[in-house]
Design a protein around this motif. Structure first.
Motif, PDB file in Angstrom:
ATOM      1  N   ALA A  38      19.253   1.836 -12.301  1.00 13.02           N
ATOM      2  CA  ALA A  38      20.008   2.773 -13.134  1.00 13.02           C
ATOM      3  C   ALA A  38      21.509   2.500 -13.038  1.00 13.02           C
ATOM      4  N   LEU A  39      21.990   2.286 -11.815  1.00 12.92           N
ATOM      5  CA  LEU A  39      23.416   1.986 -11.636  1.00 12.92           C
ATOM      6  C   LEU A  39      23.770   0.629 -12.233  1.00 12.92           C
ATOM      7  N   TYR A  40      22.881  -0.344 -12.103  1.00  8.86           N
ATOM      8  CA  TYR A  40      23.152  -1.670 -12.658  1.00  8.86           C
ATOM      9  C   TYR A  40      23.269  -1.608 -14.179  1.00  8.86           C
ATOM     10  N   PHE A  41      22.330  -0.905 -14.804  1.00  6.86           N
ATOM     11  CA  PHE A  41      22.335  -0.836 -16.268  1.00  6.86           C
ATOM     12  C   PHE A  41      23.567  -0.116 -16.805  1.00  6.86           C
ATOM     13  N   THR A  50      21.739   7.260 -22.389  1.00  7.71           N
ATOM     14  CA  THR A  50      20.801   7.467 -23.498  1.00  7.71           C
ATOM     15  C   THR A  50      20.228   6.145 -23.986  1.00  7.71           C
ATOM     16  N   THR A  51      21.061   5.127 -24.046  1.00  7.05           N
ATOM     17  CA  THR A  51      20.607   3.801 -24.479  1.00  7.05           C
ATOM     18  C   THR A  51      19.576   3.244 -23.509  1.00  7.05           C
ATOM     19  N   VAL A  52      19.830   3.434 -22.219  1.00 11.99           N
ATOM     20  CA  VAL A  52      18.871   2.982 -21.210  1.00 11.99           C
ATOM     21  C   VAL A  52      17.540   3.695 -21.386  1.00 11.99           C
ATOM     22  N   GLY A  53      17.599   4.995 -21.616  1.00  8.69           N
ATOM     23  CA  GLY A  53      16.378   5.769 -21.814  1.00  8.69           C
ATOM     24  C   GLY A  53      15.581   5.303 -23.014  1.00  8.69           C
ATOM     25  N   ILE A  54      16.281   5.053 -24.120  1.00  7.87           N
ATOM     26  CA  ILE A  54      15.589   4.582 -25.338  1.00  7.87           C
ATOM     27  C   ILE A  54      14.970   3.203 -25.095  1.00  7.87           C
ATOM     28  N   GLY A  55      15.742   2.313 -24.464  1.00  8.85           N
ATOM     29  CA  GLY A  55      15.230   0.971 -24.198  1.00  8.85           C
ATOM     30  C   GLY A  55      14.001   0.989 -23.314  1.00  8.85           C
ATOM     31  N   LEU A  56      14.022   1.814 -22.276  1.00  2.14           N
ATOM     32  CA  LEU A  56      12.880   1.887 -21.374  1.00  2.14           C
ATOM     33  C   LEU A  56      11.682   2.561 -22.034  1.00  2.14           C
ATOM     34  N   THR A  57      11.929   3.488 -22.959  1.00  2.00           N
ATOM     35  CA  THR A  57      10.834   4.106 -23.701  1.00  2.00           C
ATOM     36  C   THR A  57      10.142   3.077 -24.588  1.00  2.00           C
ATOM     37  N   VAL A  98      20.318 -10.210 -15.257  1.00  8.63           N
ATOM     38  CA  VAL A  98      21.655 -10.614 -14.829  1.00  8.63           C
ATOM     39  C   VAL A  98      22.487 -11.106 -16.011  1.00  8.63           C
ATOM     40  N   PHE A  99      21.804 -11.627 -17.034  1.00  9.67           N
ATOM     41  CA  PHE A  99      22.508 -12.181 -18.195  1.00  9.67           C
ATOM     42  C   PHE A  99      22.478 -11.252 -19.405  1.00  9.67           C
ATOM     43  N   ALA A 100      21.865 -10.076 -19.258  1.00  8.69           N
ATOM     44  CA  ALA A 100      21.781  -9.133 -20.378  1.00  8.69           C
ATOM     45  C   ALA A 100      23.115  -8.407 -20.520  1.00  8.69           C
ATOM     46  N   GLY A 101      23.811  -8.655 -21.604  1.00  8.93           N
ATOM     47  CA  GLY A 101      25.131  -8.062 -21.772  1.00  8.93           C
ATOM     48  C   GLY A 101      25.229  -7.081 -22.917  1.00  8.93           C
ATOM     49  N   SER A 102      24.113  -6.753 -23.546  1.00  7.50           N
ATOM     50  CA  SER A 102      24.135  -5.825 -24.676  1.00  7.50           C
ATOM     51  C   SER A 102      22.884  -4.970 -24.659  1.00  7.50           C
ATOM     52  N   ALA A 103      22.896  -3.919 -25.485  1.00  4.50           N
ATOM     53  CA  ALA A 103      21.743  -3.024 -25.559  1.00  4.50           C
ATOM     54  C   ALA A 103      20.507  -3.765 -26.059  1.00  4.50           C
ATOM     55  N   ALA A 110      13.675  -5.747 -20.964  1.00  4.83           N
ATOM     56  CA  ALA A 110      12.844  -4.657 -20.446  1.00  4.83           C
ATOM     57  C   ALA A 110      11.435  -4.723 -21.006  1.00  4.83           C
ATOM     58  N   CYS A 111      11.309  -5.053 -22.288  1.00  4.28           N
ATOM     59  CA  CYS A 111       9.982  -5.160 -22.908  1.00  4.28           C
ATOM     60  C   CYS A 111       9.163  -6.255 -22.244  1.00  4.28           C
ATOM     61  N   VAL A 112       9.804  -7.379 -21.966  1.00  6.68           N
ATOM     62  CA  VAL A 112       9.094  -8.483 -21.306  1.00  6.68           C
ATOM     63  C   VAL A 112       8.715  -8.098 -19.880  1.00  6.68           C
ATOM     64  N   ALA A 113       9.652  -7.472 -19.164  1.00  3.26           N
ATOM     65  CA  ALA A 113       9.394  -7.097 -17.769  1.00  3.26           C
ATOM     66  C   ALA A 113       8.265  -6.071 -17.665  1.00  3.26           C
ATOM     67  N   VAL A 114       8.322  -5.025 -18.472  1.00  2.00           N
ATOM     68  CA  VAL A 114       7.299  -3.973 -18.418  1.00  2.00           C
ATOM     69  C   VAL A 114       5.969  -4.488 -18.971  1.00  2.00           C
ATOM     70  N   GLY A 115       6.030  -5.270 -20.046  1.00  3.31           N
ATOM     71  CA  GLY A 115       4.799  -5.819 -20.618  1.00  3.31           C
ATOM     72  C   GLY A 115       4.075  -6.726 -19.644  1.00  3.31           C
TER      73      GLY A 115
END
Length: 416
Positions: A38-41, A50-57, A98-103, A110-115
């Motif tokens: 959460a702190l990293y994101f 809110t963006t983090v929440g939407i992305g994780l959803t 580490v290289f993700a710099g945008s929403a 996140a989709c790849v990691a959770v999938g």
């Protein structure tokens, strides 16, 4: 005591040993990730909460689909191969944070990691269903869950260094460690096919003259069991979201109690999960175990709700009692649910059946935070009463379903 610990950490069976070592590494990764993500994101990538929440959803929805698709994938490429490759992909996805710099980049990663995590869950359950005997499966799954909880806790402790330093490089280094530990989990899995008889057991369903197994979607008993146990699995939303928010916003208990309850839950599961799983390979026992657990969970919900109208000392006391009941309920419901997931499944379609079961868990994980927040946290005691009723009814229904399925089991054997 030392002998039991040795068997838990380094079991004699080579397949169980490989799964255990892989689970240790993956769980360390998970503990690190939960602690700093959460702190990293928000602080390092610079995303709004809110963006983090939407992305994780969105990623959670991908995970639900992946759990189901994984069941079919295991029957095309082998459950162990799917677990190996999904594990490797997850490790790479964690490193990609580490290289993700945008929403957009964050959401895709996140989709790849959770999938990939969901694919692993289906694959691991299928490996257990195909390799181990009926009486072993639930106990081994319980042992792996103990390993998971303990090593997630260790990962959380290790993450404390990054939290103390509290700098972007510290969080980035921790995310690299998350990816490395996840990737290292592939090492013990890579040697599974050298175990005598393992490859033949994993690939038996791929033989050209093999009669294809039935679809789990046409098995009303199994679908109903998955649906009901998924409702009960929403209890994990209490631990991760509901109770912490409840303590902070609706009780006079100090916030440090949140950590106390999490530690209490972890220790309880580590001590008693394997014992709770004994005998739940029997369908009738599994159903009764889930029913008892759901009633305890309902009682815990009522106690959580009651803590909101008490002073600080009384609130802490009630919360501790509630957590003990909820933890007891958790190990019973999990043990019974695993037994039903394995024993009600058709062995000819082990992958697809376990895929459906894991889909239920994924769906519960995605919906639970919103449900718990919209009921208990927002509406107080009436919301807790609602959750208690839902859990109790679902568990009672599982008991009835299992009793009927157990009564039919001898008939199925005679026909076969």
């Amino acid at each position: 005591m030392l002998d039991r610990l040795s068997r838990l950490l380094y079991p004699a069976d080579p397949v169980q040993r490989a799964l255990t070592v892989a689970t240790m590494s993956a769980s360390l990764s998970t503990g690190l990730f939960y602690s700093v993500s959460a702190l990293y994101f928000t602080r390092v990538i610079g995303l709004e909460a809110t963006t983090v929440g939407i992305g994780l959803t969105i990623a959670g929805a991908v995970g639900v689909v992946a759990s189901f698709v994984g069941g079919y994938a295991t029957e095309r490429m082998g459950a162990d191969r799917l677990q190996l490759w999904a594990n490797a992909v997850q490790g790479l996805a964690f490193l990609a944070y580490v290289f993700a710099g945008s929403a957009l980049a964050f959401t895709l990663v996140a989709c790849v990691a959770v999938g990939s995590r969901s694919l692993q869950g289906t694959a691991k359950a299928t490996v257990q269903a195909r390799w181990f005997e009926s009486s072993e499966r639930v106990e081994i799954r319980a042992r792996l869950r103990v390993i998971t909880n303990v090593f997630i806790g260790l990962g959380t402790v290790l993450a404390g260094a990054a939290l103390l330093v509290d700098t972007a490089p510290a969080y980035q280094a921790t995310m690299v460690a998350v990816g490395v530990f996840a990737a290292l989990a592939t090492v013990p899995l890579a040697g599974l096919r050298r175990v005598e008889g393992f490859a033949a057991r994993m690939d038996a369903h791929l033989e050209p003259d093999r009669v294809p197994g039935p679809s789990p979607l046409r098995d009303r008993t199994y679908v109903t069991s998955v649906a009901l146990n998924s409702v009960i699995a929403m209890q994990f939303g209490l631990t991760s979201v509901g109770v912490p928010l409840w303590i902070v916003t609706r009780t006079e208990a100090p916030e440090v109690v949140i950590s106390l309850l999490l530690v209490l839950n972890t220790v309880f599961v580590a001590l008693f999960q394997v014992r709770a799983a004994r005998g739940t390979h029997d369908i009738g026992v599994a159903g009764r175990t889930v029913r008892r657990g759901s009633l305890l969970l309902a009682a815990a919900c009522l106690l959580y709700g009651a803590s909101g109208s008490l002073g600080p000392v009384a609130a802490v006391a009630i919360l501790v009692v509630a957590e003990l009941l909820a933890s007891w309920a958790e190990i019973w419901c999990e043990a019974g649910g695993w037994g039903l997931a394995f024993e009600l499944a058709d062995p000819l379609s082990a992958g697809r059946y376990q895929g459906l079961s894991q889909t239920g868990y994924s769906l519960a994980g995605m919906l639970a935070p919103a449900l718990v927040t919209a009921t208990a946290v927002d509406h107080g005691m009436p919301g807790w009463v609602f959750l208690a009723a839902v859990f109790a009814l679902a568990g009672t229904a599982v008991g009835v379903l299992a009793k009927r399925a157990a009564a039919r089991a001898p008939e199925v054997v005679l026909v076969a």
